[in-house]
Scaffold this motif. Sequence first.
Motif, PDB file in Angstrom:
ATOM      1  N   THR A  74       4.320  17.181  -1.179  1.00  0.00           N
ATOM      2  CA  THR A  74       4.040  15.837  -0.522  1.00  0.00           C
ATOM      3  C   THR A  74       2.810  15.342  -0.720  1.00  0.00           C
ATOM      4  O   THR A  74       1.803  16.076  -1.191  1.00  0.00           O
ATOM      5  CB  THR A  74       4.316  15.922   1.125  1.00  0.00           C
ATOM      6  OG1 THR A  74       3.475  16.741   1.513  1.00  0.00           O
ATOM      7  CG2 THR A  74       5.751  16.264   1.316  1.00  0.00           C
ATOM      8  N   TYR A  75       2.729  14.016  -0.615  1.00  0.00           N
ATOM      9  CA  TYR A  75       1.264  13.370  -0.899  1.00  0.00           C
ATOM     10  C   TYR A  75       1.383  12.328   0.054  1.00  0.00           C
ATOM     11  O   TYR A  75       2.221  11.516   0.342  1.00  0.00           O
ATOM     12  CB  TYR A  75       1.281  12.887  -2.291  1.00  0.00           C
ATOM     13  CG  TYR A  75       0.137  12.240  -2.928  1.00  0.00           C
ATOM     14  CD1 TYR A  75       0.320  11.271  -3.775  1.00  0.00           C
ATOM     15  CD2 TYR A  75      -1.202  12.560  -2.401  1.00  0.00           C
ATOM     16  CE1 TYR A  75      -0.613  10.667  -4.363  1.00  0.00           C
ATOM     17  CE2 TYR A  75      -2.233  11.728  -3.091  1.00  0.00           C
ATOM     18  CZ  TYR A  75      -2.160  11.018  -3.955  1.00  0.00           C
ATOM     19  OH  TYR A  75      -3.338  10.343  -4.573  1.00  0.00           O
ATOM     20  N   TYR A  76       0.086  12.111   0.671  1.00  0.00           N
ATOM     21  CA  TYR A  76      -0.349  10.992   1.962  1.00  0.00           C
ATOM     22  C   TYR A  76      -1.602  10.337   1.335  1.00  0.00           C
ATOM     23  O   TYR A  76      -2.543  10.896   0.785  1.00  0.00           O
ATOM     24  CB  TYR A  76      -0.254  11.694   2.910  1.00  0.00           C
ATOM     25  CG  TYR A  76       0.719  12.326   3.487  1.00  0.00           C
ATOM     26  CD1 TYR A  76       0.968  13.717   3.318  1.00  0.00           C
ATOM     27  CD2 TYR A  76       1.734  11.935   4.071  1.00  0.00           C
ATOM     28  CE1 TYR A  76       2.006  14.420   3.685  1.00  0.00           C
ATOM     29  CE2 TYR A  76       2.935  12.429   4.597  1.00  0.00           C
ATOM     30  CZ  TYR A  76       3.057  13.874   4.463  1.00  0.00           C
ATOM     31  OH  TYR A  76       4.180  14.651   4.822  1.00  0.00           O
TER      32      TYR A  76
ATOM     33  N   GLU B 112       0.778  -1.191  -0.038  1.00  0.00           N
ATOM     34  CA  GLU B 112       0.035  -0.007   0.190  1.00  0.00           C
ATOM     35  C   GLU B 112       0.895   0.971  -0.061  1.00  0.00           C
ATOM     36  O   GLU B 112       1.829   1.226   0.587  1.00  0.00           O
ATOM     37  CB  GLU B 112      -0.848  -0.127   1.273  1.00  0.00           C
ATOM     38  CG  GLU B 112      -1.702   1.230   1.431  1.00  0.00           C
ATOM     39  CD  GLU B 112      -2.147   1.191   2.995  1.00  0.00           C
ATOM     40  OE1 GLU B 112      -3.352   1.922   3.088  1.00  0.00           O
ATOM     41  OE2 GLU B 112      -1.629   0.661   4.063  1.00  0.00           O
ATOM     42  N   PHE B 113       0.484   2.390  -0.795  1.00  0.00           N
ATOM     43  CA  PHE B 113       1.168   3.532  -0.833  1.00  0.00           C
ATOM     44  C   PHE B 113       1.017   4.171   0.471  1.00  0.00           C
ATOM     45  O   PHE B 113      -0.239   4.418   1.190  1.00  0.00           O
ATOM     46  CB  PHE B 113       0.491   4.290  -2.057  1.00  0.00           C
ATOM     47  CG  PHE B 113       1.154   5.820  -1.881  1.00  0.00           C
ATOM     48  CD1 PHE B 113       0.347   6.814  -1.646  1.00  0.00           C
ATOM     49  CD2 PHE B 113       2.375   6.254  -2.094  1.00  0.00           C
ATOM     50  CE1 PHE B 113       0.801   8.035  -1.374  1.00  0.00           C
ATOM     51  CE2 PHE B 113       2.792   7.595  -2.272  1.00  0.00           C
ATOM     52  CZ  PHE B 113       1.847   8.270  -1.733  1.00  0.00           C
ATOM     53  N   VAL B 114       1.823   4.964   1.101  1.00  0.00           N
ATOM     54  CA  VAL B 114       1.743   5.708   2.265  1.00  0.00           C
ATOM     55  C   VAL B 114       2.043   7.015   2.082  1.00  0.00           C
ATOM     56  O   VAL B 114       1.279   7.789   2.495  1.00  0.00           O
ATOM     57  CB  VAL B 114       2.939   5.124   3.312  1.00  0.00           C
ATOM     58  CG1 VAL B 114       2.789   5.901   4.767  1.00  0.00           C
ATOM     59  CG2 VAL B 114       2.499   3.638   3.766  1.00  0.00           C
ATOM     60  N   ALA B 115       3.299   7.569   1.482  1.00  0.00           N
ATOM     61  CA  ALA B 115       3.384   8.763   1.282  1.00  0.00           C
ATOM     62  C   ALA B 115       4.601   8.908  -0.035  1.00  0.00           C
ATOM     63  O   ALA B 115       5.266   7.931  -0.161  1.00  0.00           O
ATOM     64  CB  ALA B 115       3.922   9.345   2.685  1.00  0.00           C
ATOM     65  N   ALA B 116       4.472  10.196  -0.585  1.00  0.00           N
ATOM     66  CA  ALA B 116       5.757  10.366  -1.503  1.00  0.00           C
ATOM     67  C   ALA B 116       6.046  12.009  -1.314  1.00  0.00           C
ATOM     68  O   ALA B 116       5.331  12.903  -0.671  1.00  0.00           O
ATOM     69  CB  ALA B 116       5.216  10.301  -2.762  1.00  0.00           C
TER      70      ALA B 116
ATOM     71  N   VAL C 268      -3.345   8.183   6.848  1.00  0.00           N
ATOM     72  CA  VAL C 268      -1.948   8.555   7.593  1.00  0.00           C
ATOM     73  C   VAL C 268      -1.991  10.219   7.634  1.00  0.00           C
ATOM     74  O   VAL C 268      -1.224  10.838   8.322  1.00  0.00           O
ATOM     75  CB  VAL C 268      -0.677   7.932   7.108  1.00  0.00           C
ATOM     76  CG1 VAL C 268      -0.839   6.597   6.948  1.00  0.00           C
ATOM     77  CG2 VAL C 268      -0.192   8.684   5.854  1.00  0.00           C
ATOM     78  N   LYS C 269      -2.913  11.019   6.961  1.00  0.00           N
ATOM     79  CA  LYS C 269      -2.950  12.416   6.933  1.00  0.00           C
ATOM     80  C   LYS C 269      -3.017  13.024   8.215  1.00  0.00           C
ATOM     81  O   LYS C 269      -3.836  12.425   9.092  1.00  0.00           O
ATOM     82  CB  LYS C 269      -4.142  12.878   6.162  1.00  0.00           C
ATOM     83  CG  LYS C 269      -3.500  12.791   4.365  1.00  0.00           C
ATOM     84  CD  LYS C 269      -4.869  13.446   3.795  1.00  0.00           C
ATOM     85  CE  LYS C 269      -4.476  13.244   2.163  1.00  0.00           C
ATOM     86  NZ  LYS C 269      -5.636  13.620   1.449  1.00  0.00           N
TER      87      LYS C 269
END
Length: 125
Positions: A57-59, A45-49, A63-64
């Motif tokens: 940034t991207y969440y 699963e993607f979490v953050a970038a 988790v935001k």
Amino acid sequence: VQLQASGGGLVQAGGSLRLSCAASGRTFSRYAMGWFRQAPGKEREFVAAISWSGGSTYYVDSVKGRFGISRDNAKNTVYLQMNSLKPEDTAVYYCARQVRMYGALDRGADYYDYWGQGTQVTVSS
């Protein structure tokens, strides 16, 4: 390119951890970086970038407000600060480098080509 993730561990719910991912090579600052996680029996699963400059940034929604991704290009390192941890955050966490130089942020695993070995995060209730 080699990515070395570290900082995982066992923490109680509500606690914090900071993950680090150190990259080899001279081009770290040209690539967006991401964090993914995989819990037992679930898909990655993607979490953050974070963008190559650190300016964007991207969440994932879950988790935001709790997690923060950052980077230090002088140290070739990306971080994931995890606060207010929940048992459902338990997973192996992976850092990854995006395929395209100066690329836009993306949450798809196919857009990342180099992956770290993973670090285990366990949150107890």
